[in-house]
Motif scaffolding. Structure first.
Motif, PDB file in Angstrom:
ATOM      1  N   ASN A  93       1.045   8.099  -6.514  1.00 22.18           N
ATOM      2  CA  ASN A  93      -0.148   7.213  -6.696  1.00 22.18           C
ATOM      3  C   ASN A  93      -1.011   7.144  -5.237  1.00 22.18           C
ATOM      4  O   ASN A  93      -0.489   7.591  -4.194  1.00 22.18           O
ATOM      5  CB  ASN A  93       0.472   6.007  -7.285  1.00 22.18           C
ATOM      6  N   ASP A  94      -2.170   6.406  -5.563  1.00 26.73           N
ATOM      7  CA  ASP A  94      -2.798   6.011  -4.460  1.00 26.73           C
ATOM      8  C   ASP A  94      -2.065   5.018  -3.505  1.00 26.73           C
ATOM      9  O   ASP A  94      -1.691   4.012  -3.870  1.00 26.73           O
ATOM     10  CB  ASP A  94      -4.002   5.599  -4.799  1.00 26.73           C
ATOM     11  N   PRO A  95      -1.735   5.370  -2.228  1.00 26.06           N
ATOM     12  CA  PRO A  95      -0.854   4.404  -1.387  1.00 26.06           C
ATOM     13  C   PRO A  95      -1.785   3.154  -1.074  1.00 26.06           C
ATOM     14  O   PRO A  95      -1.429   2.113  -0.495  1.00 26.06           O
ATOM     15  CB  PRO A  95      -0.666   5.403  -0.072  1.00 26.06           C
ATOM     16  N   MET A  96      -3.377   3.334  -1.290  1.00 26.36           N
ATOM     17  CA  MET A  96      -4.166   1.995  -1.083  1.00 26.36           C
ATOM     18  C   MET A  96      -3.709   1.036  -1.954  1.00 26.36           C
ATOM     19  O   MET A  96      -3.789  -0.375  -1.826  1.00 26.36           O
ATOM     20  CB  MET A  96      -5.615   2.262  -1.281  1.00 26.36           C
ATOM     21  N   GLU A  97      -3.187   1.316  -3.503  1.00 20.69           N
ATOM     22  CA  GLU A  97      -2.936   0.396  -4.315  1.00 20.69           C
ATOM     23  C   GLU A  97      -1.936  -0.686  -3.953  1.00 20.69           C
ATOM     24  O   GLU A  97      -2.515  -1.917  -4.191  1.00 20.69           O
ATOM     25  CB  GLU A  97      -2.376   0.970  -5.768  1.00 20.69           C
ATOM     26  N   PRO A  98      -0.818  -0.549  -3.601  1.00 21.42           N
ATOM     27  CA  PRO A  98       0.018  -1.858  -3.079  1.00 21.42           C
ATOM     28  C   PRO A  98      -0.602  -2.666  -1.949  1.00 21.42           C
ATOM     29  O   PRO A  98      -0.567  -3.778  -1.848  1.00 21.42           O
ATOM     30  CB  PRO A  98       1.273  -1.175  -2.795  1.00 21.42           C
ATOM     31  N   SER A 138      14.647  -7.635   8.576  1.00 20.74           N
ATOM     32  CA  SER A 138      15.434  -8.834   8.129  1.00 20.74           C
ATOM     33  C   SER A 138      16.124  -9.674   9.376  1.00 20.74           C
ATOM     34  O   SER A 138      16.059 -11.014   9.356  1.00 20.74           O
ATOM     35  CB  SER A 138      16.233  -8.655   7.212  1.00 20.74           C
ATOM     36  N   GLU A 139      16.789  -8.763  10.262  1.00 25.91           N
ATOM     37  CA  GLU A 139      17.412  -9.338  11.313  1.00 25.91           C
ATOM     38  C   GLU A 139      16.434 -10.294  12.280  1.00 25.91           C
ATOM     39  O   GLU A 139      16.794 -11.316  12.732  1.00 25.91           O
ATOM     40  CB  GLU A 139      18.108  -8.251  12.148  1.00 25.91           C
ATOM     41  N   GLN A 140      15.292  -9.748  12.426  1.00 27.65           N
ATOM     42  CA  GLN A 140      14.272 -10.253  13.231  1.00 27.65           C
ATOM     43  C   GLN A 140      13.597 -11.419  12.605  1.00 27.65           C
ATOM     44  O   GLN A 140      13.232 -12.460  13.278  1.00 27.65           O
ATOM     45  CB  GLN A 140      12.951  -9.155  13.702  1.00 27.65           C
ATOM     46  N   LEU A 141      13.562 -11.366  11.269  1.00 33.50           N
ATOM     47  CA  LEU A 141      12.791 -12.674  10.632  1.00 33.50           C
ATOM     48  C   LEU A 141      13.815 -13.771  10.332  1.00 33.50           C
ATOM     49  O   LEU A 141      13.455 -14.606   9.964  1.00 33.50           O
ATOM     50  CB  LEU A 141      12.298 -12.130   9.266  1.00 33.50           C
ATOM     51  N   ALA A 142      15.289 -13.353  10.539  1.00 33.30           N
ATOM     52  CA  ALA A 142      16.181 -14.317  10.236  1.00 33.30           C
ATOM     53  C   ALA A 142      15.735 -15.729  11.079  1.00 33.30           C
ATOM     54  O   ALA A 142      16.199 -16.798  10.413  1.00 33.30           O
ATOM     55  CB  ALA A 142      17.574 -13.891  10.456  1.00 33.30           C
ATOM     56  N   ALA A 143      15.348 -15.704  12.052  1.00 33.97           N
ATOM     57  CA  ALA A 143      15.293 -16.912  13.007  1.00 33.97           C
ATOM     58  C   ALA A 143      13.728 -17.604  12.793  1.00 33.97           C
ATOM     59  O   ALA A 143      13.125 -18.385  13.371  1.00 33.97           O
ATOM     60  CB  ALA A 143      15.237 -16.467  14.495  1.00 33.97           C
ATOM     61  N   THR A 144      13.169 -16.945  11.935  1.00 32.77           N
ATOM     62  CA  THR A 144      11.686 -17.557  11.351  1.00 32.77           C
ATOM     63  C   THR A 144      11.790 -18.050  10.009  1.00 32.77           C
ATOM     64  O   THR A 144      12.944 -17.663   9.201  1.00 32.77           O
ATOM     65  CB  THR A 144      10.568 -16.488  11.475  1.00 32.77           C
ATOM     66  N   PRO A 145      10.519 -18.589   9.554  1.00 29.78           N
ATOM     67  CA  PRO A 145      10.617 -19.111   8.099  1.00 29.78           C
ATOM     68  C   PRO A 145      10.088 -17.985   7.303  1.00 29.78           C
ATOM     69  O   PRO A 145      10.261 -18.042   6.098  1.00 29.78           O
ATOM     70  CB  PRO A 145       9.485 -20.134   8.270  1.00 29.78           C
ATOM     71  N   TYR A 146       9.970 -16.677   7.710  1.00 29.42           N
ATOM     72  CA  TYR A 146       9.522 -15.554   6.894  1.00 29.42           C
ATOM     73  C   TYR A 146      10.617 -14.812   6.036  1.00 29.42           C
ATOM     74  O   TYR A 146      11.682 -14.643   6.719  1.00 29.42           O
ATOM     75  CB  TYR A 146       8.830 -14.537   7.847  1.00 29.42           C
ATOM     76  N   HIS A 147      10.381 -14.516   5.177  1.00 26.19           N
ATOM     77  CA  HIS A 147      11.096 -13.564   4.377  1.00 26.19           C
ATOM     78  C   HIS A 147      10.533 -12.422   4.014  1.00 26.19           C
ATOM     79  O   HIS A 147       9.314 -12.296   3.985  1.00 26.19           O
ATOM     80  CB  HIS A 147      11.638 -14.526   2.887  1.00 26.19           C
ATOM     81  N   LEU A 148      11.491 -11.253   3.619  1.00 24.36           N
ATOM     82  CA  LEU A 148      10.817  -9.777   3.546  1.00 24.36           C
ATOM     83  C   LEU A 148      10.928  -9.403   1.933  1.00 24.36           C
ATOM     84  O   LEU A 148      12.181  -9.838   1.138  1.00 24.36           O
ATOM     85  CB  LEU A 148      11.780  -8.875   4.267  1.00 24.36           C
ATOM     86  N   ILE A 149       9.766  -8.866   1.463  1.00 17.76           N
ATOM     87  CA  ILE A 149       9.593  -8.567  -0.049  1.00 17.76           C
ATOM     88  C   ILE A 149       9.317  -6.736   0.241  1.00 17.76           C
ATOM     89  O   ILE A 149       8.753  -6.543   1.101  1.00 17.76           O
ATOM     90  CB  ILE A 149       8.764  -8.877  -0.970  1.00 17.76           C
ATOM     91  N   VAL A 150      10.073  -6.019  -0.565  1.00 15.52           N
ATOM     92  CA  VAL A 150       9.607  -4.656  -0.433  1.00 15.52           C
ATOM     93  C   VAL A 150       8.751  -4.399  -1.738  1.00 15.52           C
ATOM     94  O   VAL A 150       9.084  -4.570  -2.916  1.00 15.52           O
ATOM     95  CB  VAL A 150      10.835  -3.823  -0.693  1.00 15.52           C
ATOM     96  N   THR A 151       7.445  -3.693  -1.436  1.00 16.78           N
ATOM     97  CA  THR A 151       6.567  -3.248  -2.157  1.00 16.78           C
ATOM     98  C   THR A 151       6.411  -1.809  -2.511  1.00 16.78           C
ATOM     99  O   THR A 151       6.236  -1.255  -1.578  1.00 16.78           O
ATOM    100  CB  THR A 151       5.003  -3.950  -1.883  1.00 16.78           C
ATOM    101  N   PRO A 152       7.186  -1.373  -3.495  1.00 15.33           N
ATOM    102  CA  PRO A 152       7.152   0.124  -3.683  1.00 15.33           C
ATOM    103  C   PRO A 152       6.142   0.740  -4.288  1.00 15.33           C
ATOM    104  O   PRO A 152       5.122   0.061  -5.084  1.00 15.33           O
ATOM    105  CB  PRO A 152       8.304   0.394  -4.604  1.00 15.33           C
ATOM    106  N   TYR A 153       5.786   2.093  -3.956  1.00 16.71           N
ATOM    107  CA  TYR A 153       4.837   2.768  -4.533  1.00 16.71           C
ATOM    108  C   TYR A 153       5.283   4.235  -4.781  1.00 16.71           C
ATOM    109  O   TYR A 153       5.963   4.738  -3.730  1.00 16.71           O
ATOM    110  CB  TYR A 153       3.346   2.596  -3.872  1.00 16.71           C
ATOM    111  N   SER A 154       4.697   5.105  -5.538  1.00 20.15           N
ATOM    112  CA  SER A 154       5.145   6.440  -5.829  1.00 20.15           C
ATOM    113  C   SER A 154       4.067   7.168  -4.910  1.00 20.15           C
ATOM    114  O   SER A 154       2.879   7.026  -4.985  1.00 20.15           O
ATOM    115  CB  SER A 154       4.996   6.949  -7.217  1.00 20.15           C
ATOM    116  N   ARG A 155       4.795   8.441  -4.313  1.00 19.94           N
ATOM    117  CA  ARG A 155       4.007   9.147  -3.721  1.00 19.94           C
ATOM    118  C   ARG A 155       2.887   9.885  -4.462  1.00 19.94           C
ATOM    119  O   ARG A 155       1.892  10.249  -3.836  1.00 19.94           O
ATOM    120  CB  ARG A 155       4.639  10.391  -2.919  1.00 19.94           C
TER     121      ARG A 155
END
Length: 347
Positions: free
Chosen positions: A121-126, A102-119
């Motif tokens: 489940n298939d890590p490919m899904e998210p 987030s600190e690195q993105l602060a000076a850019t137009p980009y925002h961070l979202i967290v996409t969680p998954y369960s161990r």
């Protein structure tokens, strides 16, 4: 009912109207709307001081761009997706990683979202979901494997990404990693210097790339120093505190117990210390432990521990830099970085 529905729509319109807009920022900065818009987009013809002033005001008033509108105009979402295992290490690991990104993105137009998954489940899904829906412009993944299907998938589709950890696939891709091989070598040398002769390693799971790095460094340094391994089986840094404690208690109860331990996780080291003391031994006297840690907590537990610090916050910053570079189409080799371990902190 129609009256209630009409009121709800009116309230929504009022909410939209009360949100800060580009005009709000323009009024507060004394700049034109076009200048404000270009400053928020990091346009090269806008001065850095102007960009800083505009971003500061935008944060203060809580300005958020209309993502649907941004996507229609530019084809971008201005979103980076961090795909995280919901059972990822605690103790500040996740929060530090997110802070660094987030600190690195602060000076850019980009925002961070967290996409969680369960161990479980298939890590490919998210990853597949984000790529197929176009819900982000870039992805950051962790828990990288030597032959990582996610890396191959995103590479084949030309989707920008960066990995926390390396692969062994012959594919050049953006990454940031901690040199776990160098860490293990350093840890073994410290224990040899302390006169320890029989060492155990609490390693990451075999499926992860950094297991190989840490294990290779451990074995190489053992051979170099003429030391013996006390195999520590049945537990990895991913196991629960109780599981690690139980396995280590069993190992420390044997006649040929280790007198030195290399730990791949600061969190797991809490369990190792408890196990050593469970069998009536003392850390720093009967056995020495060298541990990697991502938060400076271990010396609060036992000052007799030896530690090597890994900055997860820096890793987050480097991963953000890498994925932004990938979005810009930069050469992947220029978006790869490796953190070297610090010196072992002695008691």
């Amino acid at each position: 009912m129609d009256g209630e529905g009409g009121q709800e729509r009116a309230d929504e319109r009022a909410g939209e109207a009360s949100r800060p807009t580009l005009k709000t920022i323009a009024f507060m900065t004394g700049l034109g709307v076009t200048t404000v818009s270009r400053a928020l987009k990091d346009a090269p013809d806008i001065g850095e001081e102007t960009k800083k002033r505009v971003r500061l005001v935008a944060r203060q008033v809580g300005y958020r761009p209309n993502r649907a509108g941004v996507r229609l105009r530019t084809g971008k979402t201005n979103v980076i997706s961090l795909v995280l295992d919901t059972e990822e290490q605690v103790g500040g690991f996740v929060s530090d990683l997110i802070y660094g990104i987030s600190e690195q993105l602060a000076a850019t137009p980009y925002h961070l979202i967290v996409t969680p998954y369960s161990r479980n489940n298939d890590p490919m899904e998210p990853v597949r979901y984000v790529v197929e829906t176009g819900s982000a412009d870039g992805i950051i993944i962790s828990r990288t494997e030597p032959q990582d299907a996610r890396v191959r998938y995103m590479t084949e589709r030309g989707f920008p990404f960066a990995t926390h950890g390396r692969t062994d696939m012959g594919i050049d891709h953006p990454f940031h990693d901690f040199d776990n091989r160098a860490y293990a070598v350093q840890a073994v040398r410290k224990l040899a210097e302390l006169g320890r002769r029989r060492l155990a390693l609490l390693a990451p799971p075999r499926r992860l790339t950094y297991h190989n790095h840490m294990r290779d460094g451990f074995l190489e340094a053992l051979a170099e120093a003429g030391l013996t391994e006390a195999p520590f089986t049945g537990a990895t840094v991913d196991h629960s505190i109780d599981d690690i404690r139980g396995r280590m208690t069993e190992l420390m109860s044997r006649p040929n117990r280790p007198d030195g331990i290399v730990s791949g996780s600061g969190q797991a080291t809490f369990a190792l210390v408890a196990a050593v003391e469970d069998v009536g031994l003392t850390v720093g006297k009967d056995v020495d432990i060298v541990s990697k840690q991502s938060s400076r907590l271990l010396h609060l537990l036992r000052p007799t521990l030896y530690v090597v610090n890994e900055s997860v916050r820096f890793a987050g910053s480097e991963l953000a830099r890498s994925v932004l570079g990938a979005i810009e189409g930069k050469n992947p080799k220029s978006l790869q970085s490796l953190s070297l371990p610090t010196e072992v902190e002695a008691r």
